[in-house]
Motif scaffolding. Structure first.
Motif, mmCIF file in Angstrom:
data_model
loop_
_atom_site.group_PDB
_atom_site.id
_atom_site.type_symbol
_atom_site.label_atom_id
_atom_site.label_comp_id
_atom_site.label_asym_id
_atom_site.label_seq_id
_atom_site.Cartn_x
_atom_site.Cartn_y
_atom_site.Cartn_z
ATOM 1 N N ALA A 37 40.315 -11.666 -23.841
ATOM 2 C CA ALA A 37 39.303 -12.703 -23.644
ATOM 3 C C ALA A 37 39.763 -14.067 -24.119
ATOM 4 O O ALA A 37 39.134 -15.081 -23.801
ATOM 5 C CB ALA A 37 38.020 -12.314 -24.380
ATOM 6 N N SER A 38 40.882 -14.105 -24.859
ATOM 7 C CA SER A 38 41.327 -15.355 -25.502
ATOM 8 C C SER A 38 42.506 -15.972 -24.783
ATOM 9 O O SER A 38 43.580 -16.147 -25.356
ATOM 10 C CB SER A 38 41.683 -15.076 -26.966
ATOM 11 N N THR A 39 42.335 -16.314 -23.526
ATOM 12 C CA THR A 39 43.411 -16.940 -22.773
ATOM 13 C C THR A 39 43.656 -18.349 -23.278
ATOM 14 O O THR A 39 42.739 -19.041 -23.714
ATOM 15 C CB THR A 39 43.062 -16.990 -21.276
ATOM 16 N N ALA A 40 44.916 -18.774 -23.218
ATOM 17 C CA ALA A 40 45.298 -20.092 -23.738
ATOM 18 C C ALA A 40 44.604 -21.224 -22.992
ATOM 19 O O ALA A 40 44.352 -22.291 -23.561
ATOM 20 C CB ALA A 40 46.815 -20.256 -23.665
ATOM 21 N N ALA A 70 47.771 -17.392 -29.589
ATOM 22 C CA ALA A 70 49.040 -17.953 -30.061
ATOM 23 C C ALA A 70 49.893 -16.985 -30.853
ATOM 24 O O ALA A 70 51.132 -17.041 -30.783
ATOM 25 C CB ALA A 70 48.766 -19.197 -30.922
ATOM 26 N N VAL A 71 49.291 -16.109 -31.653
ATOM 27 C CA VAL A 71 50.069 -15.253 -32.555
ATOM 28 C C VAL A 71 49.545 -13.829 -32.537
ATOM 29 O O VAL A 71 48.397 -13.571 -32.182
ATOM 30 C CB VAL A 71 50.032 -15.787 -34.008
ATOM 31 N N ASP A 72 50.421 -12.932 -32.937
ATOM 32 C CA ASP A 72 50.072 -11.516 -33.059
ATOM 33 C C ASP A 72 49.912 -11.212 -34.544
ATOM 34 O O ASP A 72 50.901 -11.041 -35.261
ATOM 35 C CB ASP A 72 51.176 -10.659 -32.441
ATOM 36 N N LEU A 73 48.672 -11.174 -35.005
ATOM 37 C CA LEU A 73 48.406 -10.879 -36.410
ATOM 38 C C LEU A 73 48.282 -9.375 -36.621
ATOM 39 O O LEU A 73 47.826 -8.645 -35.739
ATOM 40 C CB LEU A 73 47.104 -11.546 -36.865
ATOM 41 N N ARG A 74 48.699 -8.925 -37.810
ATOM 42 C CA ARG A 74 48.461 -7.536 -38.191
ATOM 43 C C ARG A 74 48.102 -7.483 -39.668
ATOM 44 O O ARG A 74 48.520 -8.334 -40.452
ATOM 45 C CB ARG A 74 49.674 -6.662 -37.900
#
Length: 429
Positions: free
Chosen positions: A283-286, A398-402
């Motif tokens: 759902a979070s397209t740039a 923008a980023v891949d958080l874990r």
């Protein structure tokens, strides 16, 4: 006339339970006493806690029959008695009319890109491959966003950098465990007497008022910002607001509010629910063309599970029939956000993080109340939700958080709200 039953512990122990284990204690009280019970807390007084939708509606629709009261004694000295949050009617409504345009309608639309810009700049500074706390990063974003809302383009003036720094120092002081412990033991008057508090607060007041004095000598900008609207505001007799009133309104807007905490919780919840995180990423397209309704549901579900504060507090200005009792004038009533939001009668599987519930059914006016309700509902509620959605979209695109630890972070009491116990510990990549 009598108050509902409640714990019979000494007031000092009830104060300890309230400040150290607020949420579990509320849950135990409801299990013992039902949807209305009385807490008798040292330094706070007696509160009738309400967890039934009908009782909450009665309070929120009572208009000027109820007045302001403080759930958090830190707010009194920090915000000041003339703050829009603490003023009584009719002054409260007059102040809302001055500040409200800065957080609604065209202002929200104009600030959306500013929020995105501030978020992208913050993301660029995040380390890769090493743990960092997300909550302080969210505080930096929300502070910069509110600085720009309050001061407009003038927020870029280097002279305001000192105010930014001083606000950060004040927030850190208020959130120290030692400060919260002293508040519990010594009560709200300790705050006003504390040398540490004054040393942290005074530079903030001085820097904010220095900007007010400078603005008063300049023309009103083409697009008025909030500080310009406050300077231009007039009392009923035509006189301008004094410096004490301006101080209180600016501190209300600028001191660390709950939005940064709610953002930290949003990511904490998403990172521990992989399927929900995957859908939120889609759902979070740039380019902003993604599923805005789903991001809105994620925000609402976070605010349901982790509301910034567990109760809102009001004082009865005349006798009222609430919770099957005739409560006298002066009774403090506390609609309980935490208990309403976890009531299975309103939210099946209430402990499960499931944003879809808000796509299936809209939020209830008196069962989803993270911003309070009635005429004193948080005036920045719409702005806060837009800000959360925009920051969420920018970060996920923008980023891949874990998460550093797969276990849920415990709830920790902070100065203004309830924060993640590990401050939202994450890694990029």
């Amino acid at each position: 006339m009598s108050l509902p039953p409640g714990p019979r512990l000494p007031r000092a122990l009830q104060a300890l339970g309230w400040t150290r284990r607020s949420l579990p204690w509320l849950e135990r009280c409801r299990a013992c006493y039902g949807d209305a019970f009385t807490l008798r807390i040292r330094h706070w007084g007696d509160w009738v806690v309400l967890a039934d939708e009908a009782d909450v509606k009665t309070v929120f629709t009572a208009g000027d029959k109820v007045g302001v009261a403080l759930a958090n004694p830190l707010l009194g000295p920090v915000l000041g008695p003339r703050s829009v949050m603490l003023s009584e009617e009719p002054e409260h409504m007059r102040r809302r009319r001055v500040v409200l345009p800065g957080f609604h309608g065209e202002a929200i639309a104009n600030d959306a890109e500013t929020i995105g810009e501030v978020t992208r700049r913050e993301i660029a500074a995040w380390p890769e491959g090493e743990p960092f706390a997300l909550w302080p990063r969210m505080q930096r974003i929300t502070l910069e966003v509110v600085m720009r809302a309050v001061f407009g383009p003038g927020a870029d003036d280097p002279r305001l950098d000192d105010l930014r720094h001083r606000l950060t120092v004040l927030t850190e002081y208020l959130n120290r465990p030692s400060s919260l412990a002293a508040l519990t033991i010594l009560g709200p008057e300790w705050v006003r007497r504390s040398h540490g508090y004054r040393a942290a607060m005074r530079p903030v007041e001085d820097a904010a008022l220095a900007e007010v004095r400078r603005r008063r000598s300049e023309p009103v900008p083409a697009r008025p910002d909030i500080v310009s609207m406050l300077i231009a505001a007039r009392r009923e007799d035509g006189s301008p607001l004094g410096e004490g009133e301006l101080r209180d309104e600016l501190l209300t807007l600028l001191t660390d509010g709950p939005t940064s905490t709610s953002l930290a919780w949003t990511f904490e919840r998403l990172l521990r629910n992989p399927e929900t995180l995957a859908r939120a990423r889609r759902a979070s397209t740039a380019d902003g063309s993604g599923d805005d309704a789903y991001l809105d549901a994620v925000v609402k579900e976070t605010l349901r599970m982790r509301p910034p504060v567990p109760v809102v507090v009001r004082t009865l200005r005349e006798p009222m029939w609430i919770a099957g009792r005739d409560l006298p004038t002066g009774t403090v009533v506390a609609p309980c956000i935490h208990l309403l939001h976890r009531d299975p009668r309103h939210y099946p599987e209430p402990l499960r993080f499931r944003p879809e519930r808000f796509l299936e059914r809209p939020a209830g006016t008196y069962t989803w109340i993270p911003f309070g309700g009635g005429v004193r509902r948080c005036l920045a509620a719409s702005y806060a939700q837009l800000e959360m959605k925009r920051v969420l979209r920018e970060v996920l695109a923008a980023v891949d958080l874990r998460p550093v630890d797969g276990r849920d972070e415990r709830v920790r009491k902070a100065a203004i709200s309830f924060s993640p116990g590990e401050k939202g510990l994450v890694m990029v990549g």
